[in-house]
Write an enzyme that holds these catalytic residues in place. Structure first.
Site: not given
Ligand code: ZN
Ligand code: NAG
Ligand code: NAG
Ligand code: NAG
Ligand code: NAG
Ligand code: NAG
Ligand code: NAG
Length: 676
Positions: A352, A371, A348-349, A182, A315-316, A313
């Site tokens: 996502h 985001e 957070h991740e 990303e 989020e894959n 970090a």
């Molecule tokens: Zn994010």
């Protein structure tokens, strides 16, 4: 993705600036001939496409990707076969590739037989390649496969497919290879259609040596004797979410209550610090599955601590990656704030996996759609799963931080047009993250949490595996009425649907009849900054006005800015929160009776600041002196914040005289009160 701490951003920015300046000097001489000359490929031939954005003539459906990194030689080879669906007749395939040596290309029929040869043209300025068919016209409606072999060195940077390393306690240096794609670096690991809207399924195979393991988005399917790991075919997703890692890491695992296998991977010597993250991730994943009412679609979720990682970090899908300090927790050595930070980043991740992975912004100009939501969901989920961390006390601080940036003339709208990779990278800032979260919080407060949750669940369900723009979200939050197969019993506070519909949208919860969520929210996402709302009470009449709050500027110069401000207020006569949508520059509202004090922006749930004309501030100061607990701690914090902002705003003009004693007084009193 989580941003990196400010100090590092600043130093990196300085380095980046120096590099940009250097580059500007180097290229300054070359740009004299200007004009709109057609792009020229590296071999001198005209490049057949003149835009950074890909054409829509061809859509990728499926990637079969083989990656073969060598951690000794620090290089990798690969082969990709991409199934393409032709949308319009064409003789050219345009796609992304960056710093890859492409050695072989072929066009295949659906059955795998070779259809013909292709000519490769490269245009590095746009990070594009074009493949020209010599005889065949690719016919609309047909499906072909494009086969390519390529090679490159592992990147020395922190993006693309890059080399990372760590040292064991005995001093031995060990290499690993991992990805950070990303926003625009998947193209540096394999040729691809590297825009978020081009979603595909991915089947990934990785070759490795016996002492290493390979990880990717999906679970391992089989591993043969030659150490080629084959991963299950992925769900449909964007290229920036693809990931793979070859390393000698160890892991610990557990099953979530809903049966997803969760694992945390670290360098072997730090595996003892993985347990907290494992438990936190399991709890949060269960929470999100319930909250969004959509199951996590993969059989596993990995969290990997990478020794060299630039962002906080990433989020894959199924293979989230973290800095070591953002994931590893030592019960002996880490602090309470480390624990809060780690929990928030995992929250957070994992948010996502829905906001971003399942439903993706069409293009990077709406980055905030994932985001802002992930930042917002950090607070919602951690408050529910880990109430002891009292995360709600920190939210207001995010909005204050966003306002610090957003009150400058240099701010930008939450949703801003971007095109090239460096403009895209700039979108990862406080405006997309923190302002995004704060305006969502304001909307939730205005619509009620139940209605808001209902709307976002509807949005996620409706757009699963697709991409969206701003208005798709607002559409989902309009006309809130159980439909689309949602479970009505979860939203029974709504009352009857027909009642809600008959009064158009969310009117059931608000005095205002026609609530157009898009019209309200466009004023917060399509223009930068935020309003200063001025309030003047005259008897039962409350006069309201708004103008843009711009630090250090004369506010009358900004009259073209207008917001639809969801005002809320409480008074000495009523602790019930009253609401009023201020749509015009000035307006008046009437109170049922005269009041001693009025406080706007209750709990500072709204993204605006307030100035009280006349005796408004005096009355609030009196209240703070005598019975400060009548106001919540957020209300008290917002008064302090707003008055500090206003001192700055008026400095230099005549109102300074008027406000400074009040400011000093309110600060003195509030500090005194907080010390009690
Ligand atoms: Zn994010
Ligand atoms: C290539 O594909 C087209 C369209 O599917 C087909 O008409 C043509 O016969 C193919 N050519 C070869 C050599 O397979
Ligand atoms: C890798 O780097 C070496 C020099 O360090 C260079 O000679 C080689 O061409 C590079 N390989 C690729 C595939 O770019
Ligand atoms: C990497 O290269 C070394 C030396 O060239 C070789 O011995 C090793 O087998 C290679 N590993 C892989 C995974 O290809
Ligand atoms: C696992 O691998 C086998 C053999 O290659 C393949 O037939 C099967 O479809 C794969 N399963 C998934 C879920 O990809
Ligand atoms: C591709 O992804 C979609 C959506 O996730 C999924 O339904 C489909 O089964 C996948 N295709 C394959 C071949 O697995
Ligand atoms: C969840 C998952 O896919 N785990 C696999 C990851 O890769 C290692 C080694 O390649 C396997 O041992 C795990 O089963």
């Amino acid at each position: 993705r989580v941003q990196i701490p400010l100090t590092i951003i600043v130093s990196l920015t300085i380095i980046a600036l120096l590099l940009v300046l250097q580059y500007a000097c180097l290229t300054a001489g070359k740009q004299t001939d200007g004009g709109n000359l057609p792009p020229v490929s590296t071999n001198g031939q005209t490049f057949p496409w003149n835009s950074m954005r890909l054409p829509n003539t061809i859509l990728p459906l499926h990637y079969d990707l083989l990656i073969h990194p060598n951690l000794t030689r620090l290089a990798f080879k690969g082969a990709v076969s991409i199934k393409l669906s032709v949308q319009q007749d064409t003789k050219v395939i345009v796609m992304h590739s960056k710093d890859l040596q492409i050695s072989k290309t072929a066009l295949l029929n659906p059955d795998g037989s070779v259809n013909g040869s292709l000519q490769l043209l490269e245009y590095p300025e746009y990070q594009l390649i074009a493949l020209l068919t010599e005889h065949t016209v690719l016919k609309s409606g047909n499906v072909y496969s494009l086969y390519m072999e390529f090679a490159a060195n592992l990147s020395e940077s922190f993006h693309g497919f890059y080399k990372s390393m760590y040292r064991t306690s005995k001093g031995e240096v060990r290499n690993l290879a991992c990805t950070q794609f990303e926003p625009t670096s998947a193209r540096a690991a394999f040729p691809c259609f590297d825009e978020p809207a081009f979603k595909s399924n991915f089947s990934i195979r990785i070759r490795r040596e016996g002492q290493h393991i390979a990880l990717s988005n999906m679970t391992l399917n089989l591993s043969d004797g030659l150490f080629e790991d084959q991963f299950d075919v992925s769900v449909k997703m964007s290229t920036y979410l693809v990931a793979f890692i070859v390393s000698d890491f160890l892991s610990i695992s557990k099953s979530s209550q809903h049966g997803v296998k969760i694992s945390v991977y670290t360098v072997p010597e730090k595996i003892g610090q993985a347990e907290y993250a494992l438990d936190a991730a399991a709890k949060l994943l269960d929470f999100y599955e319930d909250f969004f009412d959509i199951p996590y679609p993969l059989p596993k979720l990995d969290l990997v601590a990478i020794p060299d990682f630039q962002a906080g970090a990433m989020e894959n899908w199924g293979l989230t990656t973290y800095r070591e300090t953002a994931l590893l927790f030592s019960y002996d050595m880490s602090s309470a704030s480390d624990k809060l930070g780690i929990t928030m980043i995992i929250a957070h991740e994992l948010a996502h996996q829905w906001f971003g992975n399942l439903v993706t912004m069409k293009w990077w100009d709406d980055l905030w759609l994932k985001e802002g939501f992930a930042k917002f969901m950090e607070f919602v989920s951690v408050q529910m799963t880990n109430p002891e961390l009292q995360v709600e006390d920190y939210f207001l601080g995010k909005c204050f931080m966003a306002m610090e940036v957003d009150c400058l003339g240099s701010s930008h709208p939450v949703s801003t047009p971007v095109e090239n990779p460096s403009q895209i990278e700039e979108m990862f800032d406080d405006v997309s993250y923190d302002k995004g979260a704060c305006i969502l919080h304001m909307l939730r407060d205005f619509l009620t949490p139940e209605a808001f949750t209902f709307g976002i669940v509807r949005y996620l369900k409706h757009y699963s595996y697709q991409h969206t723009v701003n208005s798709d979200l607002w559409e989902s939050l309009n006309n809130l009425c159980p439909s689309d197969g949602l479970d009505e019993s979860r939203f029974k506070d709504y009352g009857s649907c027909s009642q809600a519909q008959s009064k158009s949208g969310a009117s059931k919860w608000h005095a205002k009849d026609e609530l157009d969520v898009k019209a309200v929210m466009d004023t917060w996402t399509l223009q930068e900054g935020f309003p200063l709302v001025t309030v003047e009470v005259r008897g039962r009449e409350v006069r309201l006005s708004q103008k843009r709050y711009l630090k250090g500027a004369n506010p009358s110069q900004n009259s073209e800015f207008l917001w639809q401000v969801p005002l809320s207020y409480i008074t000495s006569k009523s602790k019930t929160v009253h609401r009023f949508l201020l749509k015009t520059t000035t307006d008046v509202l009437y109170l049922p009776e005269e009041v001693e004090w009025i406080k706007f922006n209750v709990d500072m749930s709204g993204y605006y600041i307030v100035h009280y004309e006349g005796s408004g501030w005096d009355n609030l100061i009196k209240l703070l002196q005598h019975s400060h607990t009548l106001l919540s701690s957020n209300d008290r914090a917002s008064l302090i914040n707003n008055i500090f902002q206003l001192v700055r705003w008026v400095s230099g003009c005549s109102q300074l005289q008027l406000h400074q004693p009040l400011t000093q007084q309110i600060i003195r009193e509030t500090v005194a009160l907080q010390n009690t």
